[in-house]
Design an enzyme around this catalytic site. Structure first.
Site, PDB file in Angstrom:
ATOM      1  N   ASP A 167       1.012   3.885   9.894  1.00 32.80           N
ATOM      2  CA  ASP A 167       0.246   2.651   9.797  1.00 32.80           C
ATOM      3  C   ASP A 167      -0.936   2.742  10.765  1.00 32.80           C
ATOM      4  O   ASP A 167      -1.100   3.740  11.469  1.00 32.80           O
ATOM      5  CB  ASP A 167       1.138   1.429  10.046  1.00 32.80           C
ATOM      6  N   SER A 168      -1.755   1.701  10.790  1.00 31.27           N
ATOM      7  CA  SER A 168      -2.997   1.786  11.561  1.00 31.27           C
ATOM      8  C   SER A 168      -2.825   1.266  12.981  1.00 31.27           C
ATOM      9  O   SER A 168      -3.723   1.396  13.805  1.00 31.27           O
ATOM     10  CB  SER A 168      -4.069   0.948  10.872  1.00 31.27           C
ATOM     11  N   ASP A 179       8.234   0.202   2.764  1.00 29.12           N
ATOM     12  CA  ASP A 179       8.840   0.585   4.043  1.00 29.12           C
ATOM     13  C   ASP A 179       9.457  -0.662   4.628  1.00 29.12           C
ATOM     14  O   ASP A 179       8.967  -1.781   4.387  1.00 29.12           O
ATOM     15  CB  ASP A 179       7.795   1.119   5.033  1.00 29.12           C
TER      16      ASP A 179
END
Lengths: 372, 372
Positions: free
Chosen positions: A92-93, A266
């Site tokens: 993820d970021s 997820d």
């Protein structure tokens, strides 16, 4: 142009099955990605995560940038070697955890400044830095930096966050460049407002990404809200790219979302629940803390392919959970991930056989047969 | 008469190698028994414990009588089925933990009354009840109830505890009866007083046991004291029965004790150290908490047969330990037990080859090559 190849093998209504091919291996869709927050799927050996049917795991940029640090992971040969997982990884970021975990966060049009929840040190994430970190980690599927706001929220605030996320999407796309063998996913925002969700999806599609995530859901809203957002959003996403619903969810959430055309998921639920004494099975959820299991000689599921579900009595699992033994978390996490992956395998097979609705009904009926 | 058969295959000085045959399988000696305190070797799957060379595990009567309870384990089919370990199990008598963990303990000639450290409930252990509990657990090697006093202690106190233990030994022998397929071990007490140790050993031999343990050591005394007690005690034990040094110890303690004729060991050290970031290797102890390992790309031991030692960098292990991740405890425990069992296998082979002294010297030299 895209670093990965997505192939649809079959559709059944809005539900679809196929595969994402990456240089590190194939991801069968619909796919469930176990969460390896700190470069480990908690209480599991990586070989075990693989063996029970996992094609890809997720790791958290926020956690890894703070400890051990992205540059350090790069010097050690990248995240795959670091965590002994040679298969695909999505990162993820960092934006979501900055909002939920970091201290003293301050967002501005250029990025976000925050203090580490571990040691209070100051850090900054911009769209460019988020891409750079994920490049250092050597992630296979890279997520854009976005702003995810909690629901319920004022429409003006939801719109501001959506527009900022779209601006950051374009900057991430530019920073990512070619990314040979890698994929960059954009993230749809817009809260529970259909018009904003469609604008976000269309804006991202105009920029062009290798895949499209739906973010800002599973943040406490009712399931019906989540599903109606999907009903509005998914049709606005390009049909030839994978669609990823972030942070979802329960087995029921997943089946309902697959029915609406989602390809990837997820969630910490199967791993976190396992550490808290809760087993997911085809008979429903079983709370091993409950004293009713203290002398229960049967395993979680005699017919399971997995040792964790088959070779230990519920009485023993109850004992392990009550005693705070690590093996309790290990066995229940393994059981839960095995159940989730068997659910995904079942979904893929059902879509191929054009009987996904029947599969969903059968699975749901099974869940009502055990204690909750 | 004995429920098990002990065969010596070779001796080398006082060191000896052989096997204990039990209905549940063979125990190669010298043997190390991992400790499964609460019916689980902490942070390990039982199949893994077996795979790395374990023939027998130890479980604690004190813990299991309190939770889940011996009668409950019996109703569930015994300890082997309960913990999914079909191989031999040795149980202690509970006496040691009563002294170290229980509250408000009161010892009298007939037994000991104490309160549980879990819930304060009152319990009583007598020699007969200790045998009964171990029968309910279905233990393969049963230990007599004894009184283990801390060193240093007044000679009169040491002698009183030794004589009480001898009296309880006779009562345990009577309570145990035939015990087909099972073994009963007596426990030598007598602190650091050679005359008392010899009296204890001779008294136990006169009663007649399937094996003889040396108790009351590894309770804080210097290694030299422990070894001199062994020098005095072991020659007084029957040569044709296994000898078990309880609660020992470091790799060095074990090799020194094997050199003095000990056949069996148990210790929490490899498992407990593993949960605290400490790795045992053929290069010595490695403290993974130390910042010097933060970017160390090498594994614990490239040449190991075991994934835990070979497939993960020290930098990753450092990260897991610093992050409090379960996988750190899992990998380091596996590494440590693998190292202990490889040490025992090496000792057995060296004794057979009549080169145990050389083996001991080589192994000790290796320990100095890594950081401590």
């Amino acid at each position: 142009m895209s670093g990965i190849r997505f192939t649809l093998a079959a559709t059944d209504g809005a539900a679809r099955t196929g595969a994402i091919d990456t240089p590190r291996g194939k991801i069968r869709t619909p796919a469930f990605m176990p969460v390896g927050t700190q470069a480990t799927v908690k209480a599991m050996y990586p070989g075990e995560v693989r063996a029970l049917g996992t094609d890809i795991v997720l790791a958290n940029t926020y956690h890894l940038m703070l400890r051990p640090g992205a540059e350090r992971v790069a010097r050690l040969g990248g995240l795959h070697r670091f965590m002994n997982w040679p298969h695909p990884i999505l990162t993820d970021s960092g934006g979501f955890q900055v909002m939920s975990l970091a201290q003293l966060r301050k967002i501005d049009p250029d990025g976000v400044t925050f203090r580490s929840h571990i040691d209070g040190s100051e850090h900054r994430l911009t769209p460019e830095r988020a891409i750079d970190i994920q490049r250092l980690l050597d992630s296979d599927i890279v997520m854009q930096l976005d702003e995810c706001i909690a629901l319920p929220a004022e429409p003006a605030a939801v719109e501001r966050a959506m527009r900022l996320s779209l601006d950051w999407a374009a900057r991430c796309r530019a920073a990512f460049g070619d990314g040979p063998g890698k994929a960059l996913f954009g993230i749809v925002q817009g809260g529970d407002l259909p018009a904003l969700r469609r604008q976000s999806a269309e804006g991202l599609a105009a920029i062009g990404f290798d895949g499209y995530a739906v973010g800002g859901l599973a943040v406490g809203e009712p399931q019906a809200t989540m599903l109606s957002v999907l009903d509005e959003t998914v049709p606005a996403l390009p049909v030839d790219r994978p669609r990823y619903l972030m942070g979802v969810g329960t087995p029921e959430d997943i089946l309902e979302s697959v029915a609406r055309g989602i390809d990837m998921f997820d969630c910490v639920l199967p791993t976190r629940a396992g550490r808290h004494g809760l087993a997911y099975t085809r008979f429903g959820k079983i709370n091993l803390k409950n004293a009713r299991h203290a002398e229960h000689p049967r395993p979680l599921d005699e017919a399971s392919d997995w040792s964790a579900a088959r070779d230990y009595s519920r009485a023993y699992l109850h004992h392990l959970v009550k005693s705070g033994e690590a093996l309790g978390a290990m066995l229940l996490t393994a059981n839960n991930l095995a159940y989730y992956q068997s659910l995904m395998a079942g979904a893929r097979a059902a879509i191929k056989a054009a009987r996904f609705a029947a599969f969903k009904a059968e699975v749901s009926a099974g869940w009502t047969t055990e204690d909750r």
